[in-house]
Design a protein around this motif. Structure first.
Motif: not given
Length: 120
Positions: A15-18, A44-45, A51-53, A97-99
């Motif tokens: 998401h945007g905060g990743t 992609q939530n 930069n994430i894209l 999770d992404s982390d």
């Protein structure tokens, strides 16, 4: 050549905060599994920074047969995962999770356990 489990899809929502560096580490840990997944859904939530894209697009470009981005309007984690699961065509679905960082033997051990314990 690495063994691939054709029965396994992994979903990684972001998401945007990743954190970009953590997302890269998470994806790399999936690519470095002893037993690879057939598919990886980068979910992609909602809207995310460029930069994430770029990170997601780069992995799709270099692993097109395995990795795809699934866009979901920001409705929460459960909705994002459910969209990925709906598009899943494999017997097994793993999420992380992404982390997170998956140990190299994660899928090998999990698939082996599920195959030897079908009542789970």
């Amino acid at each position: 050549m690495k063994n691939i489990c054709t029965d396994l899809t992994v979903g990684i929502p972001f998401h945007g905060g990743t954190d970009a560096s953590q997302l890269k580490e998470a994806i790399e840990s999936i690519l470095n599994q002893n037993l690879g997944a057939a598919k990886c859904h980068l979910i992609q939530n909602g809207d995310v920074p460029k930069n994430i894209l770029r990170i997601a697009s780069g992995y799709v470009a270099s692993h097109a047969s395995m990795i795809e981005v699934i866009f979901v309007a920001k409705r929460g984690l459960a909705a994002a995962l459910n969209q990925s699961i709906k598009q899943c065509t494999t017997k097994y679905y793993a999420r992380m999770d992404s982390d997170d960082i998956a140990m190299p033997q994660r899928f090998e051990l999990q698939v082996k356990y599920l195959e030897t314990n079908p009542d789970v």
